[in-house]
Design an enzyme around this catalytic site. Structure first.
Site, PDB file in Angstrom:
ATOM      1  N   CYS A 137     -20.623  21.697 -22.587  1.00 40.10           N
ATOM      2  CA  CYS A 137     -20.655  20.303 -23.051  1.00 40.10           C
ATOM      3  C   CYS A 137     -21.761  19.561 -22.309  1.00 40.10           C
ATOM      4  O   CYS A 137     -22.136  19.926 -21.190  1.00 40.10           O
ATOM      5  CB  CYS A 137     -19.303  19.651 -22.776  1.00 40.10           C
ATOM      6  N   SER A 178     -21.572  16.713 -20.895  1.00 40.93           N
ATOM      7  CA  SER A 178     -21.106  15.938 -19.726  1.00 40.93           C
ATOM      8  C   SER A 178     -21.365  16.665 -18.404  1.00 40.93           C
ATOM      9  O   SER A 178     -21.608  16.023 -17.378  1.00 40.93           O
ATOM     10  CB  SER A 178     -19.611  15.613 -19.850  1.00 40.93           C
ATOM     11  N   HIS A 227     -24.696  15.812 -17.327  1.00 37.88           N
ATOM     12  CA  HIS A 227     -24.740  14.474 -16.731  1.00 37.88           C
ATOM     13  C   HIS A 227     -24.424  14.566 -15.236  1.00 37.88           C
ATOM     14  O   HIS A 227     -25.008  13.841 -14.435  1.00 37.88           O
ATOM     15  CB  HIS A 227     -23.736  13.538 -17.404  1.00 37.88           C
ATOM     16  N   HIS A 281     -15.736  21.833 -18.035  1.00 36.29           N
ATOM     17  CA  HIS A 281     -14.483  21.109 -18.322  1.00 36.29           C
ATOM     18  C   HIS A 281     -13.984  21.413 -19.726  1.00 36.29           C
ATOM     19  O   HIS A 281     -13.094  20.736 -20.227  1.00 36.29           O
ATOM     20  CB  HIS A 281     -14.689  19.599 -18.131  1.00 36.29           C
ATOM     21  N   CYS A 329     -12.496  20.046 -25.222  1.00 35.76           N
ATOM     22  CA  CYS A 329     -13.256  18.784 -25.111  1.00 35.76           C
ATOM     23  C   CYS A 329     -13.924  18.414 -26.420  1.00 35.76           C
ATOM     24  O   CYS A 329     -13.575  17.435 -27.045  1.00 35.76           O
ATOM     25  CB  CYS A 329     -14.308  18.833 -24.003  1.00 35.76           C
TER      26      CYS A 329
HETATM   27  N1  LIG Z   1     -16.088  10.024 -24.345  1.00 34.26           N
HETATM   28  C1  LIG Z   1     -15.697  11.267 -24.124  1.00 34.26           C
HETATM   29  O1  LIG Z   1     -14.510  11.569 -24.010  1.00 34.26           O
HETATM   30  C2  LIG Z   1     -16.732  12.346 -24.022  1.00 34.26           C
HETATM   31  C3  LIG Z   1     -16.329  13.686 -23.970  1.00 34.26           C
HETATM   32  C4  LIG Z   1     -17.310  14.673 -23.959  1.00 34.26           C
HETATM   33  C5  LIG Z   1     -18.643  14.331 -23.988  1.00 34.26           C
HETATM   34  N2  LIG Z   1     -19.000  13.029 -23.998  1.00 34.26           N
HETATM   35  C6  LIG Z   1     -20.412  12.606 -24.068  1.00 34.26           C
HETATM   36  O2  LIG Z   1     -20.810  12.647 -25.435  1.00 34.26           O
HETATM   37  C7  LIG Z   1     -22.227  12.824 -25.508  1.00 34.26           C
HETATM   38  C8  LIG Z   1     -22.555  13.948 -26.462  1.00 34.26           C
HETATM   39  O3  LIG Z   1     -22.173  15.201 -25.899  1.00 34.26           O
HETATM   40  P1  LIG Z   1     -22.573  16.568 -26.638  1.00 34.26           P
HETATM   41  O4  LIG Z   1     -22.028  17.669 -25.804  1.00 34.26           O
HETATM   42  O5  LIG Z   1     -22.238  16.490 -28.071  1.00 34.26           O
HETATM   43  O6  LIG Z   1     -24.169  16.505 -26.461  1.00 34.26           O
HETATM   44  P2  LIG Z   1     -25.305  17.328 -27.242  1.00 34.26           P
HETATM   45  O7  LIG Z   1     -26.470  17.388 -26.335  1.00 34.26           O
HETATM   46  O8  LIG Z   1     -24.716  18.589 -27.778  1.00 34.26           O
HETATM   47  O9  LIG Z   1     -25.650  16.434 -28.532  1.00 34.26           O
HETATM   48  C9  LIG Z   1     -26.327  15.214 -28.492  1.00 34.26           C
HETATM   49  C10 LIG Z   1     -27.096  15.047 -29.806  1.00 34.26           C
HETATM   50  O10 LIG Z   1     -27.610  13.701 -29.878  1.00 34.26           O
HETATM   51  C11 LIG Z   1     -28.864  13.760 -30.523  1.00 34.26           C
HETATM   52  N3  LIG Z   1     -29.593  12.511 -30.249  1.00 34.26           N
HETATM   53  C12 LIG Z   1     -30.244  12.140 -29.113  1.00 34.26           C
HETATM   54  N4  LIG Z   1     -30.749  10.887 -29.255  1.00 34.26           N
HETATM   55  C13 LIG Z   1     -30.423  10.468 -30.500  1.00 34.26           C
HETATM   56  C14 LIG Z   1     -30.661   9.277 -31.235  1.00 34.26           C
HETATM   57  N5  LIG Z   1     -31.318   8.249 -30.696  1.00 34.26           N
HETATM   58  N6  LIG Z   1     -30.181   9.185 -32.505  1.00 34.26           N
HETATM   59  C15 LIG Z   1     -29.476  10.221 -33.057  1.00 34.26           C
HETATM   60  N7  LIG Z   1     -29.226  11.370 -32.395  1.00 34.26           N
HETATM   61  C16 LIG Z   1     -29.691  11.493 -31.147  1.00 34.26           C
HETATM   62  C17 LIG Z   1     -29.507  15.020 -29.953  1.00 34.26           C
HETATM   63  O11 LIG Z   1     -30.569  15.481 -30.778  1.00 34.26           O
HETATM   64  C18 LIG Z   1     -28.306  15.972 -29.944  1.00 34.26           C
HETATM   65  O12 LIG Z   1     -28.216  16.705 -31.162  1.00 34.26           O
HETATM   66  C19 LIG Z   1     -22.687  13.055 -24.058  1.00 34.26           C
HETATM   67  O13 LIG Z   1     -23.110  11.824 -23.502  1.00 34.26           O
HETATM   68  C20 LIG Z   1     -21.400  13.495 -23.381  1.00 34.26           C
HETATM   69  O14 LIG Z   1     -21.438  13.281 -21.989  1.00 34.26           O
HETATM   70  C21 LIG Z   1     -18.073  12.026 -24.029  1.00 34.26           C
HETATM   71 ZN   LIG Z   2     -17.053  17.467 -22.661  1.00 36.64          ZN
END
Ligand SMILES: NC(=O)c1ccc[n+]([C@@H]2O[C@H](COP(=O)([O-])OP(=O)(O)OC[C@H]3O[C@@H](n4cnc5c(N)ncnc54)[C@H](O)[C@@H]3O)[C@@H](O)[C@H]2O)c1
Ligand SMILES: [Zn+2]
Ligand SMILES: [Zn+2]
Length: 370
Positions: A40, A42, A45, A61, A167
């Site tokens: 993931c 995160s 991060h 996680h 997750c």
């Molecule tokens: N709130 C929660 O409970 C929770 C849980 C897990 C992850 N997260 C967070 O969610 C986010 C996404 O995680 P992920 O594992 O899917 O990441 P990821 O890297 O797999 O996917 C992110 C996507 O966003 C796209 N992107 C980047 N900038 C963009 C823009 N301006 N417009 C449109 N698309 C854009 C990228 O091309 C990529 O495909 C991270 O910040 C992660 O930390 C939050």
């Molecule tokens: Zn996650």
């Protein structure tokens, strides 16, 4: 016992894989043999220092595995059980759990400190006490974790796929189904199609949205979104805005779900502009804790009765929603196999994250060796 694990020592440095010492399970704890772990964003991060965690920390996680041993007082799982880990523990009795808001369980307070209740660190090594990401640290062959982080699943479920339900799947699916409360006929815009966003697409489609609009600059992500239920896909928010205005006859979208890797004020503004009266923006993606990622007109918020909501773990209840989502997978209503781009060994963890950052993966999965 010994366990090989992927550790971050310093923000910005490579993740190190090394052998560490693992204590046995105490009261309320279990020893788990992790079979799989999802990559993931995160964890990146934490590795990059966007999320400031106590270091050293064993990353990971999103995890699944088999219970090997349980400590005194463990009632939720038994040796031999197949489990998916929840990245938010759920105690069941705090104010939030008791009122059906398990994703904000008080036990989640130490997910970035990485220790178990009572400042207990089951993992030690050359640099002292090691925390575990979200109190589970799934980039390790074995873990000693709280029973409140474990959800028993059916023995016949393939753990290499079920792992994603720790997750990415509940977070994305729940951002649409629970937080945005998508209803049949809705128009939903999803910004960022990674491991989280692709599941928001699946959730919005399953909830009956008429228009599921996926926005991502990367073509492979847009293709995957179209394969799994999006009705439209655009490379930029501007193109999406134009199409949303047209397809809703100027009314705007019912919800915008923000799942980009690094949240910015621009993305939040794009979602806010895309929704119409009574619409909701769901903020799921993260950035540095002190980064001001929301800069909007409060007057428009009021006059258009818009709302803005944060979503953690998709507002899911791990105990009931992890098995429920896996049931949808078994019925063919939710796809997991299709969202795993590649698998890696634990030693390939840096390569896995390089691939994620290069935009190659929807989700990568570590297959543990023992
Ligand atoms: N709130 C929660 O409970 C929770 C849980 C897990 C992850 N997260 C967070 O969610 C986010 C996404 O995680 P992920 O594992 O899917 O990441 P990821 O890297 O797999 O996917 C992110 C996507 O966003 C796209 N992107 C980047 N900038 C963009 C823009 N301006 N417009 C449109 N698309 C854009 C990228 O091309 C990529 O495909 C991270 O910040 C992660 O930390 C939050
Ligand atoms: Zn996650
Ligand atoms: Zn609780």
């Amino acid at each position: 016992m010994k366990t090989r694990a992927a550790v971050v020592y310093e923000p910005g440095k490579r993740i190190e894989v090394e052998e560490l010492d693992l204590d046995g399970p105490r009261e309320g704890e279990v020893l788990i043999r992790y079979t799989h772990a999802g990559l993931c964003h995160s964890d990146i991060h934490v590795a990059h220092g966007d999320l400031e965690a106590r270091l050293p920390m064993v990353l990971g996680h999103e995890g699944a595995g088999i219970i090997e041993e349980v400590g005194p007082g463990v009632t939720r799982v038994a040796p031999g059980d197949h489990v998916v880990c929840s990245f938010i523990p759920n105690c069941g009795v705090c104010r939030y759990c008791a009122t059906g808001r398990q994703s904000i369980c008080d036990m989640g307070a130490t997910i970035l400190e990485g220790y178990l209740p009572g400042e207990r660190f089951p993992i030690t090594g050359p640099r002292g006490q090691y925390g575990a990401m979200c109190m589970i640290g799934t980039f390790s062959q074995y873990g000693v974790i709280s029973q409140t982080s474990t959800i028993k699943v059916d023995d016949d479920l393939p753990l290499d796929k079920a792992v994603l339900v720790g997750c990415g799947v509940p977070t994305g699916w729940g951002s649409a189904v629970n937080t945005a409360n998508v209803a049949p006929g809705d128009t939903v815009a999803i910004y960022g199609i990674g491991g989280i966003g692709i599941n928001a697409v699946q959730g919005a489609r399953y909830a009956g949205a008429k228009n599921v609009i996926a926005i991502d600059p990367l073509e492979n992500k847009r293709e995957k979104a179209m394969e799994l239920g999006a009705t439209h896909a655009f490379a930029t928010a501007d193109e999406a805005q134009e199409a949303i205005t047209e397809m809703t006859r100027g009314q705007g979208a019912d919800s915008a779900i923000l799942t980009v890797d690094l949240m910015t004020a621009e993305v939040v503004a794009a979602g806010f502009n895309a929704i119409g009266k009574g619409g909701v923006v769901v903020v799921t993606g993260l950035n540095k804790v002190m980064e001001q990622t929301i800069q909007l007109s409060g007057t428009i918020l009021t006059l258009f009765r818009k709302s803005l909501k944060g979503s953690l773990f998709g507002d899911c209840n791990p105990t009931t929603d992890i098995p429920k989502i896996l049931g949808l997978y078994q019925a063919g209503d939710l796809k997991l196999d299709e969202i795993i781009t590649r698998t890696y060994t634990l030693d390939e963890v840096n390569e896995g994250y390089e691939d994620l950052l290069a935009g190659k993966n929807v989700r990568g999965v570590i297959v543990h060796e023992h």
